[in-house]
Write a protein that holds these residues in place. Structure first.
Motif: not given
Length: 370
Positions: A230-244
């Motif tokens: 999806p265009a925007n990260p979901s809440p379930g992606e929060a940790i790995y996206v923050k690390k990126l």
């Protein structure tokens, strides 16, 4: 549970236990030389214990129809091998009984009669109510006479009452009052509750479970296409996206402060999108594994990926981006051929597993101690 128990006319109430979780193997089933052996032929040579495990796996395929499926424990099974409950009241309300038998030949009337006696005796002794269905489950099915009687409930009841009145060896296990009560109950019972389940029918259900390919060494089912991230990260992606985001912030602190700014970045935005696509590819593989292979198979793959990349992740790197790139490269070089799922995976899945591990806080790209 013994799958060929002898009749028991007395004893305590049935002791029901949850099905054991089938053993999980991350490796594919061993290949057999020569022509493929049909599943039914393999089952013919199962030991009683192997048949029990198969029943356990098969039950997961029909569990959606029941509130709970229980396996009988102890020798005094009261004529019940597997109890499938339709309500939360268990044996006190609507339920189905599956009587498992692994014999060398087909079941006969003489095999069925003692088991039918036991189920009626359990009812008259108030150990349980009469099941909605009582199903004989045997690899070689029922013989012609028993099959004919099961197909004609009225004749089956007549035959049962004749054998009951004959007072043969089996009936001697019960006192006269019990036999009288059993007869009264049988006379008022619709014998269509007694049925048989053929092995081919069981295999049709088992084929839809995650255990079929692993048990019989067949090819895994086709993997569905991976949906686009999806265009925007979901809440379930929060940790790995923050690390990126931390990785990109380290590279360009002024321009990369959060997800939105990274997504708009000419260089790092496409890189972030590729990582998210890899994550979603791995998530699709995880969901595919849930429906296609035994529980725990995907987790074994994740564990081996972690073992294969953790030393690389913990080594010294000049930046978080270098660490990330090194780990992703290492994931593609791992020998994971022993895992069943590898035949259905690709390089993007391996990279996505690394991001799943980061999402679980097992991998981190920017080392704040450096």
């Amino acid at each position: 549970m013994s799958l060929a128990t002898q009749p028991h006319a007395s004893g305590g109430a049935p002791e029901l236990t949850d099905f054991p979780v089938p053993v999980v193997s991350g490796s594919p089933a061993p290949a057999l030389p020569g022509s493929p052996v049909p599943p039914a032929h393999r089952i013919y040579f199962y030991s009683p214990d192997e048949w029990e495990v198969f029943i356990t796996e098969w039950a997961t395929g029909v569990a959606v129809s029941y509130r709970q499926i229980k396996q009988l424990g102890g020798s005094g099974d009261r004529g019940v091998d597997v109890a499938a409950f339709k309500t939360d009241r268990g044996l006190e309300a609507a339920w189905d009984c599956f009587q498992a038998k692994h014999y060398d030949g087909s079941l006969t009337v003489s095999d069925a009669f003692p088991e039918m006696l036991k189920i009626f005796h359990g009812v008259v002794d108030a150990f349980y109510c009469l099941p909605d269905r009582y199903v004989f489950v045997a690899p070689r099915g029922c013989g012609p006479t028993l099959n004919r009687l099961l197909s004609k409930p009225t004749e089956l009841r007549k035959k049962f009452l004749e054998l009951l009145d004959a007072r043969g060896t089996v009936t001697r296990l019960y006192d006269e009052q019990a036999l009288k009560s059993i007869r009264e109950l049988a006379e008022s019972t619709d014998f269509s509750i007694f049925q048989s389940l053929e092995l081919n029918d069981m295999l049709d259900i088992h084929r839809k479970t995650p255990y079929f390919a692993a048990r019989f060494g067949t090819a895994l089912p086709a993997r569905p296409p991976v949906e686009q991230a999806p265009a925007n990260p979901s809440p379930g992606e929060a940790i790995y996206v923050k690390k990126l985001v931390d990785v990109y912030n380290e590279q360009d602190p002024a321009s990369c402060t959060d997800v939105d700014s990274v997504a708009a970045h000419a260089k790092h935005g496409p890189h972030l999108q590729r990582q998210r696509e890899a994550f979603y590819s791995a998530e699709a593989l995880r969901l595919y594994a849930r429906d296609s292979v035994p529980d725990g198979t995907y987790e074994l793959l994740q564990d081996d990926v972690y073992t294969g990349v953790i030393d690389t992740a913990e080594a010294n790197h000049s930046s978080g981006l270098d660490r990330l790139r090194a780990v992703l490269t290492q994931s593609g070089q791992l020998d994971l051929g022993a895992h069943t799922l590898i035949s259905m995976s690709n390089l993007k899945d391996r990279q996505g597993i690394c991001h799943q591990l980061a999402n679980a806080d097992k991998l981190t790209w920017v080392d704040t101690d450096e």
